[in-house]
Design an enzyme around this catalytic site. Structure first.
Site, PDB file in Angstrom:
ATOM      1  N   CYS A  27       4.141  12.532 -23.627  1.00  0.00           N
ATOM      2  CA  CYS A  27       3.824  13.651 -22.721  1.00  0.00           C
ATOM      3  C   CYS A  27       4.958  14.673 -22.757  1.00  0.00           C
ATOM      4  CB  CYS A  27       3.491  13.145 -21.322  1.00  0.00           C
ATOM      5  SG  CYS A  27       4.696  12.027 -20.611  1.00  0.00           S
ATOM      6  N   VAL A  53      -3.450 -16.832 -39.634  1.00  0.00           N
ATOM      7  CA  VAL A  53      -4.604 -16.904 -40.546  1.00  0.00           C
ATOM      8  C   VAL A  53      -4.264 -16.310 -41.909  1.00  0.00           C
ATOM      9  CG1 VAL A  53      -6.588 -16.946 -38.986  1.00  0.00           C
ATOM     10  CG2 VAL A  53      -5.460 -14.763 -39.480  1.00  0.00           C
ATOM     11  N   TYR A  67      13.121  26.279 -11.799  1.00  0.00           N
ATOM     12  CA  TYR A  67      12.436  27.488 -12.284  1.00  0.00           C
ATOM     13  C   TYR A  67      12.783  28.686 -11.384  1.00  0.00           C
ATOM     14  CZ  TYR A  67       9.868  24.442 -15.465  1.00  0.00           C
ATOM     15  OH  TYR A  67       9.541  23.554 -16.466  1.00  0.00           O
ATOM     16  N   ARG A  78      25.863   4.125 -39.844  1.00  0.00           N
ATOM     17  CA  ARG A  78      26.405   4.619 -41.116  1.00  0.00           C
ATOM     18  C   ARG A  78      26.380   6.144 -41.184  1.00  0.00           C
ATOM     19  NH1 ARG A  78      22.516   1.144 -44.888  1.00  0.00           N
ATOM     20  NH2 ARG A  78      21.119   2.304 -43.540  1.00  0.00           N
ATOM     21  N   ARG A 115       7.852   9.007  -9.809  1.00  0.00           N
ATOM     22  CA  ARG A 115       7.854   7.563 -10.038  1.00  0.00           C
ATOM     23  C   ARG A 115       6.979   6.796  -9.040  1.00  0.00           C
ATOM     24  NH1 ARG A 115       7.769   4.594 -12.820  1.00  0.00           N
ATOM     25  NH2 ARG A 115       9.526   3.146 -12.883  1.00  0.00           N
ATOM     26  N   ALA A 121       5.497   2.708 -30.861  1.00  0.00           N
ATOM     27  CA  ALA A 121       4.359   2.226 -30.077  1.00  0.00           C
ATOM     28  C   ALA A 121       3.300   3.303 -29.909  1.00  0.00           C
ATOM     29  CB  ALA A 121       4.850   1.755 -28.713  1.00  0.00           C
ATOM     30  N   MET A 170       1.119  19.092 -15.058  1.00  0.00           N
ATOM     31  CA  MET A 170       1.726  18.605 -16.308  1.00  0.00           C
ATOM     32  C   MET A 170       1.268  19.559 -17.408  1.00  0.00           C
ATOM     33  SD  MET A 170       3.050  16.437 -18.547  1.00  0.00           S
ATOM     34  CE  MET A 170       3.381  14.869 -17.782  1.00  0.00           C
ATOM     35  N   GLU A 224      12.342  22.291  -9.574  1.00  0.00           N
ATOM     36  CA  GLU A 224      12.765  21.874 -10.925  1.00  0.00           C
ATOM     37  C   GLU A 224      13.637  22.925 -11.632  1.00  0.00           C
ATOM     38  OE1 GLU A 224      10.581  19.765  -9.188  1.00  0.00           O
ATOM     39  OE2 GLU A 224      10.887  18.503 -10.960  1.00  0.00           O
ATOM     40  N   HIS A 227      15.694  20.751 -14.060  1.00  0.00           N
ATOM     41  CA  HIS A 227      15.600  20.190 -15.419  1.00  0.00           C
ATOM     42  C   HIS A 227      16.978  20.027 -16.055  1.00  0.00           C
ATOM     43  CE1 HIS A 227      11.379  19.873 -15.509  1.00  0.00           C
ATOM     44  NE2 HIS A 227      11.099  21.150 -15.633  1.00  0.00           N
TER      45      HIS A 227
HETATM   46  P1  NAP Z   1      15.706   3.029 -35.850  1.00  0.00           P
HETATM   47  O1  NAP Z   1      15.610   4.046 -34.788  1.00  0.00           O
HETATM   48  O2  NAP Z   1      15.123   3.323 -37.165  1.00  0.00           O
HETATM   49  O3  NAP Z   1      17.253   2.684 -36.015  1.00  0.00           O
HETATM   50  C1  NAP Z   1      17.710   1.773 -36.946  1.00  0.00           C
HETATM   51  C2  NAP Z   1      19.228   1.890 -37.059  1.00  0.00           C
HETATM   52  O4  NAP Z   1      19.661   0.996 -38.035  1.00  0.00           O
HETATM   53  C3  NAP Z   1      19.699   3.235 -37.453  1.00  0.00           C
HETATM   54  O5  NAP Z   1      20.781   3.562 -36.577  1.00  0.00           O
HETATM   55  C4  NAP Z   1      20.186   3.107 -38.891  1.00  0.00           C
HETATM   56  O6  NAP Z   1      21.301   3.948 -38.917  1.00  0.00           O
HETATM   57  C5  NAP Z   1      20.498   1.625 -39.012  1.00  0.00           C
HETATM   58  N1  NAP Z   1      20.126   1.009 -40.278  1.00  0.00           N
HETATM   59  C6  NAP Z   1      18.992   1.169 -40.994  1.00  0.00           C
HETATM   60  N2  NAP Z   1      19.012   0.374 -42.093  1.00  0.00           N
HETATM   61  C7  NAP Z   1      20.181  -0.297 -42.060  1.00  0.00           C
HETATM   62  C8  NAP Z   1      20.772  -1.272 -42.913  1.00  0.00           C
HETATM   63  N3  NAP Z   1      20.165  -1.697 -44.028  1.00  0.00           N
HETATM   64  N4  NAP Z   1      21.976  -1.751 -42.579  1.00  0.00           N
HETATM   65  C9  NAP Z   1      22.611  -1.322 -41.486  1.00  0.00           C
HETATM   66  N5  NAP Z   1      22.103  -0.401 -40.641  1.00  0.00           N
HETATM   67  C10 NAP Z   1      20.895   0.095 -40.928  1.00  0.00           C
HETATM   68  O7  NAP Z   1      15.085   1.669 -35.400  1.00  0.00           O
HETATM   69  P2  NAP Z   1      15.161   0.878 -34.010  1.00  0.00           P
HETATM   70  O8  NAP Z   1      16.390   1.133 -33.268  1.00  0.00           O
HETATM   71  O9  NAP Z   1      14.877  -0.507 -34.434  1.00  0.00           O
HETATM   72  O10 NAP Z   1      13.991   1.470 -33.199  1.00  0.00           O
HETATM   73  C11 NAP Z   1      12.685   1.382 -33.714  1.00  0.00           C
HETATM   74  C12 NAP Z   1      11.758   2.332 -33.004  1.00  0.00           C
HETATM   75  O11 NAP Z   1      11.575   1.849 -31.681  1.00  0.00           O
HETATM   76  C13 NAP Z   1      12.251   3.745 -32.854  1.00  0.00           C
HETATM   77  O12 NAP Z   1      11.828   4.532 -33.937  1.00  0.00           O
HETATM   78  C14 NAP Z   1      11.624   4.168 -31.573  1.00  0.00           C
HETATM   79  O13 NAP Z   1      10.343   4.737 -31.802  1.00  0.00           O
HETATM   80  C15 NAP Z   1      11.403   2.891 -30.802  1.00  0.00           C
HETATM   81  N6  NAP Z   1      12.355   2.773 -29.690  1.00  0.00           N
HETATM   82  C16 NAP Z   1      12.763   3.865 -29.000  1.00  0.00           C
HETATM   83  C17 NAP Z   1      13.631   3.713 -27.946  1.00  0.00           C
HETATM   84  C18 NAP Z   1      14.118   4.893 -27.160  1.00  0.00           C
HETATM   85  O14 NAP Z   1      13.867   6.037 -27.485  1.00  0.00           O
HETATM   86  N7  NAP Z   1      14.819   4.689 -26.088  1.00  0.00           N
HETATM   87  C19 NAP Z   1      14.082   2.473 -27.599  1.00  0.00           C
HETATM   88  C20 NAP Z   1      13.679   1.381 -28.342  1.00  0.00           C
HETATM   89  C21 NAP Z   1      12.805   1.547 -29.388  1.00  0.00           C
HETATM   90  P3  NAP Z   1      22.227   4.179 -40.185  1.00  0.00           P
HETATM   91  O15 NAP Z   1      21.291   4.197 -41.353  1.00  0.00           O
HETATM   92  O16 NAP Z   1      22.916   5.480 -39.943  1.00  0.00           O
HETATM   93  O17 NAP Z   1      23.178   3.063 -40.173  1.00  0.00           O
HETATM   94 FE1  SF4 Z   2       3.459   7.813 -18.909  1.00  0.00          FE
HETATM   95 FE2  SF4 Z   2       4.610   7.436 -21.317  1.00  0.00          FE
HETATM   96 FE3  SF4 Z   2       2.013   8.071 -21.068  1.00  0.00          FE
HETATM   97 FE4  SF4 Z   2       3.874   9.889 -20.534  1.00  0.00          FE
HETATM   98  S1  SF4 Z   2       3.495   8.952 -22.509  1.00  0.00           S
HETATM   99  S2  SF4 Z   2       2.045   9.466 -19.347  1.00  0.00           S
HETATM  100  S3  SF4 Z   2       5.400   8.636 -19.572  1.00  0.00           S
HETATM  101  S4  SF4 Z   2       3.011   6.196 -20.383  1.00  0.00           S
END
Ligand code: NAP
Ligand code: SF4
Length: 678
Positions: free
Chosen positions: A345, A452, A170, A568, A292, A664, A29, A168, A256
């Site tokens: 990572c 609290v 390479y 938006r 995995r 997180a 890694m 992968e 990749h």
């Molecule tokens: P986010 O990534 O900040 O997305 C929020 C969305 O809401 C955006 O698309 C934004 O786009 C829209 N928005 C913001 N304010 C708004 C308003 N007042 N009215 C309407 N739309 C609005 O937040 P999230 O989806 O809640 O995710 C939170 C965090 O969780 C992420 O930053 C990420 O770290 C983590 N997460 C990641 C994943 C992943 O990578 N697969 C999955 C789940 C959670 P517009 O402003 O363009 O409308």
């Molecule tokens: Fe596993 Fe996520 Fe940690 Fe990478 S960041 S080692 S995928 S738990």
């Protein structure tokens, strides 16, 4: 003789001239620390910790044999005597604990992000902006010599062997497969010619280093790209490599650039082990399974059923360096499980940042984030049992503080309890399990169903208060947003009824997650069975596949709902998702015909549906349910104003501190960092 139920994991592997103490390989890694000599003390601490944690064999991140092979400009290279000294720190740190270590030799070929890239044929890869030069016959011979020299220097550095990266996508994989190799000379054409480079490298290294040095070859057992090799060709290569002097054969899965996921969290555990088992039937040398494998039950089953001789885990050992020791002492419930999120990572590696781990912020920061026993134990209150609070509470308690964790609901886990309901994110429950066990082991007093306020906290005499009260989903503020068909993502993921036509407002990570949650019928088996997952992604399930690259047309079942995903912004939807996992989510939604609209203004919700404006025109989306995934707002009522006098010191972390990038990775790291500073 061992008495644990993981006897196969813990069994030594005798290689004749040396013995590996158990069957666990920490796979390669790239952390980024390999690239600069001044970071080698940190790299030594990182590997030393994993060796102390019981792993049998470690493989370093990729080190290039020459400049053309760099993955990134000025990447880690070994081609002079001057390169040896920093590596000795690493080999010494590992050998001190009885583990073995191989240095991986990686030539990136056309995957290099630098202008000197070369390949079998001058065909640009879809994941690098640089078009490669075709290596001439002489340059290929020189490249073989560079590999041999690098292996010889690795031996002088104290490594127990080398791993030659041949998978992968390479350089060596580029030569092995018709996907890139379109040469007509002795290095191209049929498989005998395409494998000549890999085989000559092994022969050259073996002649140079002698018999008592491990040569591991990471072979692509499933290319997952067009014009990739068939299993019959993979087996021809495996046998030739064995003949040439390879000691161990490691598994590589997917290039990749393949658009089939191979390591993200939605890939079922041990999804590719049958391909390794197929190769194993044809060689006598030990074979390593990969991809995995993250928990002992899975690893033990692979070994017990004879599908492989060793199991490789890279990310799971970032997540928990003591994985093997915990397995050996029947403390599996204490393992901090890798949830395969890639967020800290691989996503870091691709952004040229130091790799670490979302669930273990100490990974690759062992000398910087140090958990030591305090000489002045304090009474600490942590308010909020999401991952930020859990991290702060358990690290503080492990450092010797007296910690009470307050949680307003009836369970800990916070937003992770929602995430684990998303199809393909079942692994997230492991993190909650880990923290629950840590609460018990470290002696944190947990008070559930307890909201609290400052007065109560100070009356109880806490000296430090860590506010980790998290977030609330942001509400929609337009006409009709009070109607019952408007739901928050939290309500949906907790099981609120949702109609057949849905508009999702907000296309961040959670908007994508909720789309995936609503595409499939409820009560599907979780995790997804391997066979249906293979169908959905077009993977040939036959381990002895005759399809080139092991792919076949995907079978996608129609979604159970018609979904609009809206934002938006006018940028592409999902552009902000993780580099190594975002494309999987985007592909899933596209395959299931989710309609993605951008540049949308939200006007009103009525009983007819959702009124929006796009490009100056009002439109009605006839939907039954509107799900709001518009981000979050912090809950920080507990924090005193700067001017207020308080008896305790207050600290704020995680989503409570900053909801805009609710994350997180940051939450867990901030929890651990504050705990070490009290
Ligand atoms: P986010 O990534 O900040 O997305 C929020 C969305 O809401 C955006 O698309 C934004 O786009 C829209 N928005 C913001 N304010 C708004 C308003 N007042 N009215 C309407 N739309 C609005 O937040 P999230 O989806 O809640 O995710 C939170 C965090 O969780 C992420 O930053 C990420 O770290 C983590 N997460 C990641 C994943 C992943 O990578 N697969 C999955 C789940 C959670 P517009 O402003 O363009 O409308
Ligand atoms: Fe596993 Fe996520 Fe940690 Fe990478 S960041 S080692 S995928 S738990």
């Amino acid at each position: 003789m061992t008495t644990t139920s993981y006897a196969n994991i813990l069994k030594p592997l005798h290689l004749g001239f040396t013995t590996i103490k158990n069957r666990v390989v920490m796979g390669s890694m790239h952390t980024g620390l390999e690239d600069r000599f001044y970071n080698y003390p940190k790299l030594a601490a990182y590997f030393g910790e994993r060796a102390k944690g019981g792993v049998g064999l470690i493989i370093t991140g990729g080190i290039s044999p020459n400049r053309q092979g760099w993955l990134l400009p000025a990447g880690g290279t070994m081609n002079t005597l001057g390169d040896i000294a920093p590596h000795r720190l690493v080999t010494h740190a590992v050998h001190k604990h009885g583990a073995k270590i191989l240095m991986q030799i990686l030539h990136a070929g056309r995957y290099g992000y630098q202008p000197f890239v070369v390949s079998a044929s001058p065909i640009k890869s879809p994941i690098s902006p640089f078009k490669p030069r075709q290596l001439s016959d002489k340059q290929i011979v020189d490249t073989i010599q560079d590999y041999v020299k690098t292996a010889s220097l690795a031996k002088k550095s104290g490594y127990d062997g080398v791993e030659i990266m041949g998978s992968e996508g390479y350089l060596l994989n580029q030569f092995l497969s018709r996907h890139v190799n379109q040469r007509t000379d002795r290095w191209g054409g049929d498989i005998e010619n395409r494998m000549r480079l890999a085989v000559d490298i092994v022969k050259g290294i073996r002649a140079e280093v002698g018999e008592k040095f491990i040569i591991c070859f990471r072979l692509s057992m499933l290319d997952l790209v067009q014009d990739g090799n068939t299993m019959a060709e993979v087996i021809i290569v495996a046998k030739a490599l064995e003949q040439a002097g390879v000691t161990l054969l490691n598994t590589g899965i997917g290039w990749h650039e393949a658009r089939i996921p191979t390591i993200v969290t939605s890939v079922p555990r041990a999804a590719f082990v049958d391909y390794t088992a197929e190769v194993k039937k044809h060689v006598a040398i030990p074979v390593i399974a990969s991809n995995r494998i993250n928990m002992p039950e899975t690893a033990e089953e692979i070994l017990a059923t004879g599908k492989a001789d060793m199991v490789q885990m890279a990310r799971p050992l970032l997540a928990d360096p003591f994985w093997v020791n915990k397995t050996a002492t029947n403390r599996v419930d204490e393992i901090n499980t890798c949830i395969a999120c890639n967020q800290a990572c691989l996503d870091h590696t691709f952004k040229n940042q130091r790799a670490t781990c979302l669930v273990n912020p100490r990974a690759a920061f062992e000398t910087e984030l140090v958990y030591v026993k305090t000489k002045k134990p304090k009474r600490i209150a942590v308010v909020g049992g999401g991952v930020a609070g859990l991290s702060a509470a358990t690290v503080a308690a492990s450092c010797g503080h007296e910690v009470t964790l307050f949680e307003a609901s009836n369970d800990v886990g916070g937003q992770f309890n929602l995430a684990k309901a998303v199809p393909g994110k079942e692994e997230f429950h492991e993190t909650i399990r880990y923290f629950k066990v840590q609460i018990e082991k470290t002696g944190v007093e947990l008070r559930l169903n307890t909201k609290v306020n400052r007065e109560q906290l100070e009356r109880e005499g806490f000296e430090e208060v860590i506010v980790a009260t998290g977030v609330v989903p942001r509400a929609l503020k337009i006409e009709g947003s009070h109607l019952p068909q408007v739901l928050s993502y939290a309500e949906v993921l907790r099981g609120a009824p949702v109609g057949n036509r849905v508009a999702i407002i907000g296309a961040g990570g959670i908007g994508f997650d909720v789309s995936e949650f609503l595409l499939k019928p409820p009560h599907q088996p979780q995790p997804q069975p391997l066979a249906t997952w293979q169908q959905e992604w077009g993977i040939d399930p036959n381990p002895n596949y005759i399809s080139e690259g092991g792919t076949q047309p995907a079978i996608v079942h129609p979604p159970v709902r018609e979904i609009y995903l809206l934002q938006r912004k006018t940028t592409a939807l999902g552009a902000g998702l993780g580099k190594t996992s975002g494309w999987v989510h985007r592909a899933q939604l596209k395959k299931h015909h989710v309609r993605m609209l951008r540049g949308v203004q939200y006007k009103a919700v009525t009983d007819e549906g959702l009124w929006i404006e796009m490009a100056g025109h009002d439109q009605l989306l006839r939907v039954d349910t509107v799900v709001v995934c518009a981000g979050q707002e912090s809950i920080k009522d507990l924090m005193p104003l700067e001017t207020e006098k308080t008896l305790a010191n207050y600290h704020i972390i995680g989503g409570a501190k900053l909801a805009a990038e609710l994350d997180a990775k940051r939450a867990i790291r901030e929890g651990a960092e504050i705990a070490t500073k009290l």
